[in-house]
Design a protein around this motif. Structure first.
Motif, mmCIF file in Angstrom:
data_model
loop_
_atom_site.group_PDB
_atom_site.id
_atom_site.type_symbol
_atom_site.label_atom_id
_atom_site.label_comp_id
_atom_site.label_asym_id
_atom_site.label_seq_id
_atom_site.Cartn_x
_atom_site.Cartn_y
_atom_site.Cartn_z
ATOM 1 N N VAL A 150 -102.576 -37.728 57.958
ATOM 2 C CA VAL A 150 -101.912 -38.967 57.553
ATOM 3 C C VAL A 150 -100.408 -38.787 57.741
ATOM 4 N N ALA A 151 -99.821 -39.610 58.580
ATOM 5 C CA ALA A 151 -98.372 -39.584 58.764
ATOM 6 C C ALA A 151 -97.715 -40.401 57.661
ATOM 7 N N LEU A 152 -96.601 -39.912 57.157
ATOM 8 C CA LEU A 152 -95.890 -40.567 56.061
ATOM 9 C C LEU A 152 -94.465 -40.853 56.521
ATOM 10 N N ILE A 153 -94.199 -42.107 56.845
ATOM 11 C CA ILE A 153 -92.847 -42.510 57.240
ATOM 12 C C ILE A 153 -92.112 -42.903 55.973
ATOM 13 N N ASP A 154 -91.191 -42.016 55.532
ATOM 14 C CA ASP A 154 -90.615 -42.192 54.203
ATOM 15 C C ASP A 154 -89.322 -41.385 54.101
ATOM 16 N N THR A 155 -89.017 -40.914 52.889
ATOM 17 C CA THR A 155 -87.756 -40.214 52.627
ATOM 18 C C THR A 155 -87.876 -38.705 52.733
ATOM 19 N N GLY A 156 -89.009 -38.231 53.253
ATOM 20 C CA GLY A 156 -89.225 -36.796 53.340
ATOM 21 C C GLY A 156 -90.092 -36.285 52.195
ATOM 22 N N VAL A 157 -90.681 -35.113 52.377
ATOM 23 C CA VAL A 157 -91.613 -34.547 51.396
ATOM 24 C C VAL A 157 -91.187 -33.120 51.061
ATOM 25 N N LYS A 158 -91.192 -32.802 49.793
ATOM 26 C CA LYS A 158 -90.858 -31.450 49.361
ATOM 27 C C LYS A 158 -92.036 -30.520 49.646
ATOM 28 N N VAL B 175 -106.758 -33.932 53.276
ATOM 29 C CA VAL B 175 -106.014 -34.353 54.462
ATOM 30 C C VAL B 175 -104.721 -33.550 54.591
ATOM 31 N N LYS B 176 -104.148 -33.623 55.784
ATOM 32 C CA LYS B 176 -102.837 -33.040 56.043
ATOM 33 C C LYS B 176 -101.806 -34.162 56.160
ATOM 34 N N ILE B 177 -100.621 -33.878 55.608
ATOM 35 C CA ILE B 177 -99.531 -34.863 55.637
ATOM 36 C C ILE B 177 -98.564 -34.524 56.769
ATOM 37 N N LEU B 178 -98.239 -35.526 57.566
ATOM 38 C CA LEU B 178 -97.264 -35.392 58.648
ATOM 39 C C LEU B 178 -95.996 -36.115 58.197
ATOM 40 N N PRO B 179 -95.010 -35.383 57.647
ATOM 41 C CA PRO B 179 -93.834 -36.068 57.089
ATOM 42 C C PRO B 179 -92.858 -36.508 58.181
ATOM 43 N N ILE B 180 -92.466 -37.769 58.125
ATOM 44 C CA ILE B 180 -91.525 -38.338 59.093
ATOM 45 C C ILE B 180 -90.396 -38.995 58.309
ATOM 46 N N TYR B 181 -89.183 -38.557 58.555
ATOM 47 C CA TYR B 181 -88.055 -39.059 57.784
ATOM 48 C C TYR B 181 -87.613 -40.419 58.321
ATOM 49 N N ARG B 182 -87.437 -41.329 57.398
ATOM 50 C CA ARG B 182 -86.831 -42.612 57.719
ATOM 51 C C ARG B 182 -86.017 -43.034 56.514
ATOM 52 N N GLY B 183 -84.724 -42.821 56.579
ATOM 53 C CA GLY B 183 -83.846 -43.187 55.475
ATOM 54 C C GLY B 183 -83.350 -44.608 55.631
ATOM 55 N N GLU B 184 -82.289 -44.942 54.934
ATOM 56 C CA GLU B 184 -81.720 -46.278 55.014
ATOM 57 C C GLU B 184 -81.230 -46.551 56.437
ATOM 58 N N GLY B 185 -81.725 -47.642 57.018
ATOM 59 C CA GLY B 185 -81.286 -48.031 58.351
ATOM 60 C C GLY B 185 -81.975 -47.287 59.472
ATOM 61 N N HIS C 230 -98.610 -37.194 67.732
ATOM 62 C CA HIS C 230 -98.787 -35.898 67.084
ATOM 63 C C HIS C 230 -100.010 -35.864 66.163
ATOM 64 N N GLY C 231 -101.009 -36.646 66.521
ATOM 65 C CA GLY C 231 -102.317 -36.467 65.924
ATOM 66 C C GLY C 231 -102.638 -37.225 64.668
ATOM 67 N N ALA C 232 -101.797 -38.167 64.235
ATOM 68 C CA ALA C 232 -102.100 -38.928 63.022
ATOM 69 C C ALA C 232 -103.267 -39.874 63.266
ATOM 70 N N LYS C 233 -104.103 -40.070 62.255
ATOM 71 C CA LYS C 233 -105.139 -41.095 62.290
ATOM 72 C C LYS C 233 -104.754 -42.294 61.432
ATOM 73 N N VAL C 234 -103.921 -42.040 60.436
ATOM 74 C CA VAL C 234 -103.415 -43.103 59.558
ATOM 75 C C VAL C 234 -101.908 -42.924 59.441
ATOM 76 N N ILE C 235 -101.183 -44.033 59.474
ATOM 77 C CA ILE C 235 -99.730 -44.011 59.266
ATOM 78 C C ILE C 235 -99.424 -44.819 58.016
ATOM 79 N N ASN C 236 -98.884 -44.160 56.997
ATOM 80 C CA ASN C 236 -98.534 -44.814 55.744
ATOM 81 C C ASN C 236 -97.053 -45.197 55.764
ATOM 82 N N ILE C 237 -96.784 -46.496 55.546
ATOM 83 C CA ILE C 237 -95.399 -46.987 55.473
ATOM 84 C C ILE C 237 -95.225 -47.698 54.143
ATOM 85 N N SER C 238 -94.738 -46.977 53.149
ATOM 86 C CA SER C 238 -94.481 -47.557 51.822
ATOM 87 C C SER C 238 -93.034 -47.999 51.740
#
Length: 471
Positions: free
Chosen positions: A58-66, A121-131, A144-152
């Protein structure tokens, strides 16, 4: 999304909704698990008896993951920061880590820590900050192999920078895009309103829609999004590594996790067919007279039913509305790089010519069209020529004087044809004014030649006149 801190008060299990108790101890494991009402609502153990989502990314387009949060250790894959600053794993905000925990948190032993819906599942962290650009992140996730892309997240109202094309690109590569509807009680926001995106709204533990959940015809599903416990980065809002949150962000993460579980159980399904399972097994909320409903979509997601119900696969596109969703991608094909921060959808689906990786024919249909048109023109000329020739032949036959002994217009009759008057003979009047009328009684006109003029048919009703015509 509203965040509050999770803390212990006088040894009791509690979620504080406002004031930060800086002197309170770190929340106990029991506090974290007990505060996760969603675990019982979805019945995690029952879901996991089918699958935990192993093998799905699962790709996560967000602020990054610790990456070193104890409940997410080992769950992250190498991610992406378009600026190359490594912020995908070095976040300064809690949001991305929280979304990752709702999807894939696995606790940290002895019943401690929080749990996500799909801990395998495995998380694919993708950074997307303001703008930042979501479009670049979507394309990178697909490659890069994601089956689901989460955009919160949502984008500024009014922007439109190729979202439809990049979503179609994801669908062509069998990747499902899930996005939150928004948290301002208005219309569904971009990217959730883009055709082909599974748009998600939020409900509370009583299955009542959250007051700030955005709504509209694009909304497809709802999920828990009120009083949600999530992991944090241990600074900022989540100083104790856990927070409570409200919002469609949380609901989106749960729907993404449910989709990942379905992909794990049914790996051959398309994104549209996965969405079809989620939609057809969703719980109809109380008070919704007809589904889909603008506030609930097709209902509240039910992961266990989505995994176990007897649901035909159905069409590849399923309930997703993107044009080109069923188009097979060409091998090694690329799409142009998106730009900008995205924005409100214009309501149009991408045209096939604009879709990346949709193979277009190298030939042209113009010669074939011209050939058909030419053949029809020749046929029309021949028909007209035959009609003209036939008309002239009839006219000539009618102008010839009848021969003696020839049958009359109704068969052989005595005295037909009449003798031609010889003007200038005694007793003969010029111009046919003979004292004797050759056609019978005085003043009677001769019968017309057979077949001329043609018999008049009564007018017929024109089916194309009057009434409403479809556009």
């Amino acid at each position: 999304m509203r965040l509050t801190r999770l803390a212990g008060v006088l040894g009791a299990t509690a979620l504080t909704a406002g004031t930060l108790f800086t002197s309170a101890p770190v929340a106990s494991a029991d506090q974290v698990r007990d505060a996760q009402w969603v675990n019982q609502y979805f019945d995690f153990d029952k879901v996991w008896s089918i699958t935990k989502g192993d093998g799905v990314t699962v790709a996560l387009i967000d602020t990054g993951v610790k990456p070193d949060h104890p409940d997410l250790a080992g769950s992250l894959l190498p991610g992406y920061d378009p600026d190359g600053n490594g912020r995908e794993t070095n976040p300064t905000e809690d949001h991305g880590t929280g979304m990752a925990s709702l999807i894939a948190a696995h606790g940290h032993g002895n019943g401690e820590g929080m749990l996500g819906l799909a801990p395998g599942v495995k998380i694919l962290p993708i950074y997307r900050g303001e703008g930042g650009s979501m479009q670049d992140g979507i394309k990178w996730a697909v490659e890069h192999g994601a089956k689901v892309i989460n955009i919160s997240q949502v984008t500024p109202v009014g922007a439109d920078d190729g979202f439809a094309e990049v979503v179609a690109y994801a669908l062509q590569h069998k990747v499902l895009v899930v996005a939150g509807a928004g948290n301002d009680a208005g219309p569904v926001r971009t990217p959730a309103n883009v055709p082909g995106v599974l748009a998600v709204g939020a409900v509370d533990k009583n299955q009542q829609v959250w007051a700030k959940s955005n709504y509209g015809p694009e909304l497809m599903l709802t999920a828990p999004g009120v009083d949600i416990v999530m992991a944090g980065i241990g600074s900022g809002t989540c100083t104790k590594q856990y927070c409570k949150a409200d919002g469609t962000s949380d609901a989106t993460a749960y729907v993404s996790a449910a989709a990942a579980l379905v992909f794990a159980k049914y790996p051959d399904l398309t994104p549209g067919q996965v969405a079809n399972r989620l939609v057809k097994t969703a719980a109809a909320p109380a008070g919704a007279a007809k589904l889909p409903d603008a506030h609930y979509g097709y209902g509240i997601v039910q992961p266990y039913k989505a995994l176990t119900a007897n649901i035909p696969a159905g069409p590849a596109q399923g309930p997703l509305a993107a044009a080109g969703a069923e188009t097979a991608p060409s091998a090694g094909a690329e799409t142009s790089k998106g730009s900008g921060s995205g924005g409100a959808d214009t309501g149009r689906a991408p045209s096939p010519g604009a879709l990346p990786n949709v193979k277009q024919s190298s030939g042209s249909s113009l010669p074939l069209i011209l050939g058909i048109a030419g053949a029809l023109l020749v046929l029309l000329v021949v028909v007209i020529a035959l009609a003209v020739a036939s008309s002239r032949k009839r006219n000539r036959a009618q102008q010839l004087p009848p021969q003696a002994g020839a049958p009359g217009p109704y068969g052989a009759q005595p005295g037909w044809p009449p003798a031609q008057p010889q003007y200038g003979q005694p007793g003969q009047q010029p111009y046919g004014q003979s004292a004797q009328q050759p056609y019978g009684q005085p003043g009677q006109q001769p019968p017309p030649p057979y077949g001329y003029p043609p018999q008049q048919q009564p007018p017929y009703d024109n089916p194309y006149q009057g009434g409403n015509q479809s556009r």
